[in-house]
Motif scaffolding. Structure first.
Motif, PDB file in Angstrom:
ATOM      1  N   SER A 353       0.825  -1.200   0.000  1.00  0.00           N
ATOM      2  CA  SER A 353       0.000   0.000   0.000  1.00  0.00           C
ATOM      3  C   SER A 353       0.862   1.254   0.000  1.00  0.00           C
ATOM      4  N   PHE A 354       0.405   2.267  -0.702  1.00  0.00           N
ATOM      5  CA  PHE A 354       1.156   3.517  -0.811  1.00  0.00           C
ATOM      6  C   PHE A 354       1.244   4.220   0.537  1.00  0.00           C
ATOM      7  N   ALA A 355       2.428   4.696   0.841  1.00  0.00           N
ATOM      8  CA  ALA A 355       2.703   5.533   2.016  1.00  0.00           C
ATOM      9  C   ALA A 355       2.564   4.792   3.337  1.00  0.00           C
ATOM     10  N   ALA A 356       2.516   3.482   3.304  1.00  0.00           N
ATOM     11  CA  ALA A 356       2.443   2.725   4.554  1.00  0.00           C
ATOM     12  C   ALA A 356       3.070   1.348   4.412  1.00  0.00           C
ATOM     13  N   GLY A 357       2.920   0.736   3.237  1.00  0.00           N
ATOM     14  CA  GLY A 357       3.439  -0.609   3.016  1.00  0.00           C
ATOM     15  C   GLY A 357       2.442  -1.698   3.336  1.00  0.00           C
ATOM     16  N   LYS A 358       1.547  -1.444   4.241  1.00  0.00           N
ATOM     17  CA  LYS A 358       0.508  -2.400   4.627  1.00  0.00           C
ATOM     18  C   LYS A 358      -0.832  -1.667   4.613  1.00  0.00           C
ATOM     19  N   PRO A 359      -1.902  -2.348   4.223  1.00  0.00           N
ATOM     20  CA  PRO A 359      -1.959  -3.742   3.790  1.00  0.00           C
ATOM     21  C   PRO A 359      -1.450  -3.915   2.362  1.00  0.00           C
ATOM     22  N   ILE A 360      -1.308  -5.168   1.957  1.00  0.00           N
ATOM     23  CA  ILE A 360      -0.948  -5.466   0.579  1.00  0.00           C
ATOM     24  C   ILE A 360      -2.181  -5.287  -0.302  1.00  0.00           C
ATOM     25  N   ARG A 361      -2.013  -4.562  -1.382  1.00  0.00           N
ATOM     26  CA  ARG A 361      -3.112  -4.319  -2.321  1.00  0.00           C
ATOM     27  C   ARG A 361      -2.956  -5.205  -3.557  1.00  0.00           C
ATOM     28  N   ILE A 362      -4.000  -5.249  -4.358  1.00  0.00           N
ATOM     29  CA  ILE A 362      -3.957  -5.977  -5.625  1.00  0.00           C
ATOM     30  C   ILE A 362      -4.467  -5.060  -6.727  1.00  0.00           C
ATOM     31  N   VAL A 363      -3.622  -4.803  -7.711  1.00  0.00           N
ATOM     32  CA  VAL A 363      -4.037  -3.983  -8.834  1.00  0.00           C
ATOM     33  C   VAL A 363      -4.913  -4.816  -9.760  1.00  0.00           C
ATOM     34  N   GLU A 364      -5.812  -4.146 -10.487  1.00  0.00           N
ATOM     35  CA  GLU A 364      -6.734  -4.850 -11.367  1.00  0.00           C
ATOM     36  C   GLU A 364      -5.989  -5.731 -12.376  1.00  0.00           C
ATOM     37  N   LYS A 365      -6.578  -6.856 -12.713  1.00  0.00           N
ATOM     38  CA  LYS A 365      -5.968  -7.772 -13.668  1.00  0.00           C
ATOM     39  C   LYS A 365      -5.745  -7.071 -14.999  1.00  0.00           C
ATOM     40  N   GLY A 366      -4.588  -7.297 -15.571  1.00  0.00           N
ATOM     41  CA  GLY A 366      -4.260  -6.683 -16.850  1.00  0.00           C
ATOM     42  C   GLY A 366      -3.608  -5.323 -16.731  1.00  0.00           C
ATOM     43  N   ARG A 367      -3.457  -4.825 -15.494  1.00  0.00           N
ATOM     44  CA  ARG A 367      -2.819  -3.528 -15.291  1.00  0.00           C
ATOM     45  C   ARG A 367      -1.599  -3.706 -14.397  1.00  0.00           C
ATOM     46  N   ASN A 368      -0.753  -2.691 -14.401  1.00  0.00           N
ATOM     47  CA  ASN A 368       0.355  -2.614 -13.465  1.00  0.00           C
ATOM     48  C   ASN A 368       0.173  -1.393 -12.580  1.00  0.00           C
ATOM     49  N   TYR A 369       0.712  -1.497 -11.395  1.00  0.00           N
ATOM     50  CA  TYR A 369       0.778  -0.360 -10.471  1.00  0.00           C
ATOM     51  C   TYR A 369       2.201   0.196 -10.562  1.00  0.00           C
ATOM     52  N   TYR A 370       2.303   1.500 -10.826  1.00  0.00           N
ATOM     53  CA  TYR A 370       3.598   2.126 -11.080  1.00  0.00           C
ATOM     54  C   TYR A 370       3.994   3.065  -9.946  1.00  0.00           C
ATOM     55  N   ASP A 371       5.316   3.196  -9.769  1.00  0.00           N
ATOM     56  CA  ASP A 371       5.839   4.144  -8.791  1.00  0.00           C
ATOM     57  C   ASP A 371       7.153   4.725  -9.308  1.00  0.00           C
ATOM     58  N   ASP A 372       7.757   5.573  -8.481  1.00  0.00           N
ATOM     59  CA  ASP A 372       8.957   6.328  -8.829  1.00  0.00           C
ATOM     60  C   ASP A 372       8.665   7.281  -9.989  1.00  0.00           C
ATOM     61  N   PHE A 373       7.767   8.212  -9.701  1.00  0.00           N
ATOM     62  CA  PHE A 373       7.441   9.293 -10.627  1.00  0.00           C
ATOM     63  C   PHE A 373       8.353  10.482 -10.297  1.00  0.00           C
ATOM     64  N   SER A 374       9.383  10.666 -11.070  1.00  0.00           N
ATOM     65  CA  SER A 374      10.271  11.817 -10.883  1.00  0.00           C
ATOM     66  C   SER A 374       9.591  13.023 -11.526  1.00  0.00           C
ATOM     67  N   MET A 375       8.496  13.445 -10.898  1.00  0.00           N
ATOM     68  CA  MET A 375       7.466  14.240 -11.558  1.00  0.00           C
ATOM     69  C   MET A 375       7.944  15.603 -12.054  1.00  0.00           C
ATOM     70  N   TRP A 376       8.761  16.290 -11.272  1.00  0.00           N
ATOM     71  CA  TRP A 376       9.213  17.629 -11.660  1.00  0.00           C
ATOM     72  C   TRP A 376       9.989  17.585 -12.970  1.00  0.00           C
ATOM     73  N   ASP A 377      10.594  16.446 -13.253  1.00  0.00           N
ATOM     74  CA  ASP A 377      11.362  16.281 -14.483  1.00  0.00           C
ATOM     75  C   ASP A 377      10.484  15.785 -15.629  1.00  0.00           C
ATOM     76  N   THR A 378       9.756  14.697 -15.369  1.00  0.00           N
ATOM     77  CA  THR A 378       9.194  13.906 -16.462  1.00  0.00           C
ATOM     78  C   THR A 378       7.858  14.394 -16.990  1.00  0.00           C
ATOM     79  N   TYR A 379       7.181  15.299 -16.264  1.00  0.00           N
ATOM     80  CA  TYR A 379       5.911  15.801 -16.803  1.00  0.00           C
ATOM     81  C   TYR A 379       6.136  16.594 -18.078  1.00  0.00           C
TER      82      TYR A 379
END
Length: 758
Positions: A353-379
């Protein structure tokens, strides 16, 4: 070493690696990518006042990975997860092992949750710095799908390939004798764990993840779990702490420099196969990732599979040119623009889970959950590039931001380490979401996204602890009260303190993007308020000097001649750099600066006086801004110059941190001949296409073809343009023009057509 021989050596190595490969994969576009570009100190020809010495390294790594995969499998020459120390540098001559890295490629951040393994021969050496082997770049091959190197100290040819969450290694031994494999979790804090299971034939362990920026040093609530599998019968096994070895001991934890080792007998020229995988959820997740991604022990099969994945990725844009170096620069840039954001979930969809680690979540089938958005750069360019070539993936990334909002309560500003950070400034999750929505990406819940974006834009923190933890816009109260952030507000609860003028300018842009979404959703009052706030940039550009300037709460501007100096109210640049940060209202900026003539004079001085700094993001839109004042030919001139001087096919070929692929995404756009100056609007400024032909393959099964007749280094100016056979005089492209498919043709020449694009 002098620059010219260095570059020639590197190009020769690229040719050798292509010629030596016997596999089909090198017949495609992979042959043009040497993943070591950006791993050495910059040798670009930049001659401006800024940049050199400040961000001299691009901070890239020569990784084997799937596009936007979980792990970046990389050779390691530096044993640490310390901030701003990349796992690999070209100048290093000792290789310490192979790491399942989570390094933010091209950034100055830190690795996390990683593990390193190393093959040895003859004698056991456990400390990473002491066990390393001399290696030579002329015995090294580095492509997106395959890495190999000869470890001279041990007579071992080491090869690596893999998938998103798993890797497979092949070690070939020159002599008969004792071979070792050592594995260590890279916990600088000494909080990792490792154990050997001889029944399952695996080494497994974990490395706890710690936060950076907001919440620096705190446990992020989850670990990097890993498994290393072997088949070879063992002669001996044990664990170690530093140089101290414990034969037969199967487990260690919570000490620095811990690890495990295996010993087995090998024949001359014997090949030993090792597999590895990881997970951010648990050990069973790591095991399932390996079973699903690499069920085989056939190294070449996995290599071929990953090569096919990369050929498909690189083939999204086909370019035709007589210049082999330009192909290398282009496809190398497309490779580096395919690292981040990273996949964070296991093959079964589970993720912490974001910002806590627990509980464990499950992303919808056929999708990925993404992280490490270096947002100030990549937008700026990377996410807009995805909206063209991979809109479904872009939508999944937006969906991931929405999940973070739902789980954490605030839309994150710069989500990394699966946590809030508030690194850098601005609120560019709004830009990423807004740009995707405006450009027709629809595989996410826009109403839920708008809820999170609006909260960031209108609501101040109710809990000081949450605010200090990275939730919400920094200094929003000041911004709403004054229409800018005054110098008296030092913005203390941020990694980047102060920077009041830059924050004001970036918030005004973000408010503009949110206004466009509000308007499309029929939220008229929000649209009215946000459109007014989008003009807040006028409050920090001094009409007397025409440059951005610090301002006090009483409305007085700072009295200082500081336009070309680094000051604390500007982020990673000078007031002269940030003056151009009004991508959403350039006509208004022209007026604020005193009219078209003054605007053009200042814009021209950015280049004629060496003020432009390409190695950092605040300048990236500047060369395209001549288009707004009837000087399209100047944009064509300067963009081509930047492409030729700031990008080389060389280990030192990038002029600054690649920052999660933003520098590289800039090059992809610029070489095609257009650029998204204002993400959140469906328009791109036309520059100077450098390829004879480029074909963008769209997900709607259409193709957008760009043809540049007579394009060459000399012929960089647009003489005339046709869109689908009809004369075209606009100096911009619309996103709908691209999605419809078709052809745009440029007639290029060596002298400017000063009337085109006015």
């Amino acid at each position: 070493m002098k620059k010219v021989p260095f570059k020639l050596l590197f190009l020769n190595l690229v040719i050798i690696s292509c010629v030596n490969s016997q596999h089909f994969r090198q017949e495609g576009r992979i042959q043009y990518v040497d993943t070591r570009v950006g791993t050495a100190a910059s040798v670009t020809k930049h001659a401006g006042r800024f940049g050199k010495g400040r961000e001299e390294y691009a901070q890239t790594i020569p990784a084997v990975l799937e596009p936007n995969g979980m792990n970046f499998w990389t050779p390691q020459t530096r044993d640490t997860e310390i901030k701003c120390i990349a796992p690999y540098y070209y100048r290093d001559s000792i290789l310490q092992g192979f790491r399942n890295s989570h390094w933010i490629n091209g950034g100055c951040t830190q690795d996390y949750g990683s593990m390193t393994l190393m093959p040895l021969f003859g004698a056991l050496k456990t400390d990473p710095e002491k066990r390393g082997s001399i290696f030579s770049h002329d015995q090294e091959t580095a492509t997106p799908s395959y890495y190999s190197v000869f470890l001279k100290n041990y007579g071992i040819k080491a090869e690596m390939t893999g998938k998103s969450r798993s890797a497979i290694f092949r070690f070939t031994y020159s002599e008969q004798g004792d071979a070792y494999l050592v594995v260590n979790p890279n916990s600088d804090e000494g909080e990792g764990c490792i154990e050997i299971d001889t029944v399952r034939q695996e080494i497994r362990g974990y490395n706890p993840v710690h936060r950076i920026y907001q919440g620096w040093g705190k446990y992020a609530g989850y670990n990097g779990y890993f498994i290393v599998s072997y088949q070879k019968p063992l002669e001996e096994f044990g664990t170690f702490i530093g140089d101290t070895v414990f034969p037969g001991k199967t487990a260690l934890s919570n000490r620095k420099k811990i690890g495990a080792y295996l010993r087995f007998r090998v024949r001359e020229n014997e090949e030993v196969i090792i597999k590895a995988s990881s997970s951010f959820t648990d050990m069973e997740g790591a095991r399932l990732n390996m079973e699903e991604e690499i069920p085989t022990w056939n190294f070449d099969q996995v290599r071929d599979d990953l090569s096919r994945i990369w050929e498909k990725q690189l083939a999204l844009i086909e370019v035709e040119t007589d210049s082999e170096e330009d192909k290398c620069k282009f496809y190398g840039a497309l490779y580096r623009a395919s690292f981040l954001p990273r996949t964070f979930n296991d093959v079964d969809g589970r993720y912490p889970s974001f910002a806590a680690g627990k509980p464990i979540r499950i992303v919808e089938k056929g999708r990925n959950y993404y992280d490490d958005f270096s947002m100030w750069d990549t937008y700026r360019a990377l996410h807009p590039l995805l909206n063209i070539i991979s809109p479904r993936k872009s939508g999944d990334m937006v969906h991931s931001l929405i999940l973070k909002y739902e789980q954490g309560g605030w839309l994150p500003i710069f989500p990394c380490w699966n946590s809030y950070t508030s690194a850098m400034i601005g609120d560019h999750g709004i830009s990423v979401i807004g740009d995707a929505f405006v450009k027709g990406v629809r595989n996410f819940d826009i109403e839920k996204a708008y809820e999170g974006m609006r909260k960031n834009a209108f609501e101040s923190h109710s809990s000081i602890e949450d605010y200090k933890n990275g939730m919400g816009r920094r200094a929003l109260k000041s911004y709403l009260r004054y229409g800018y952030i005054p110098l008296e507000d030092s913005v203390p609860d941020a990694f980047h303190t102060h920077e009041q003028v830059s924050r004001t300018l970036e918030y005004a842009y973000d408010d503009f993007v949110l206004a466009q979404v509000a308007n499309a959703l029929g939220k008229k009052e929000d649209y009215r308020m946000l459109s007014l706030r989008a003009t807040n940039y006028t409050h920090v550009i001094d009409t007397i000097s025409g440059y951005a300037q610090g301002r006090y709460a009483d409305g007085e501007f700072l009295k200082a001649n500081n336009a070309f100096n680094f000051v604390d109210f500007i982020t990673e640049g000078t007031p002269a750099h940030y003056t151009w940060y009004v991508p959403h209202d350039v006509p208004g900026l022209i007026q604020q600066m005193g009219g078209r003539a003054k605007y053009l004079a200042k814009l021209d001085s950015m280049f004629s006086e060496g003020l432009y700094w390409h190695g950092n993001e605040p300048c990236h839109q500047i060369p395209f801004m001549f288009n707004y004042a009837g000087r399209a030919w100047r944009t064509q001139e300067e963009v081509r110059h930047i492409m030729e001087t700031e990008y080389l096919n060389d280990p030192g070929g990038l002029s600054g941190n690649d920052d999660a692929g933003q520098m590289s995404a800039w090059y992809v756009f610029a070489s095609l001949g257009f650029y998204p100056v204002c993400p959140g609007t469906p328009y791109y400024m036309i520059a100077s296409p450098s390829f004879k032909k480029a074909v963008i393959k769209l997900e709607n099964n259409k193709k957008f073809i760009l043809v540049a007749h007579n394009a060459s280094p000399e012929n960089r100016y647009i003489r005339s343009v046709k869109l689908n056979g009809k004369a075209y005089t606009n100096n911009y492209l619309s996103h709908s023009d691209i999605l419809k498919g078709g052809m745009i043709e440029f007639d290029m020449g060596s002298t400017p057509n000063m009337k085109w694009g006015q």
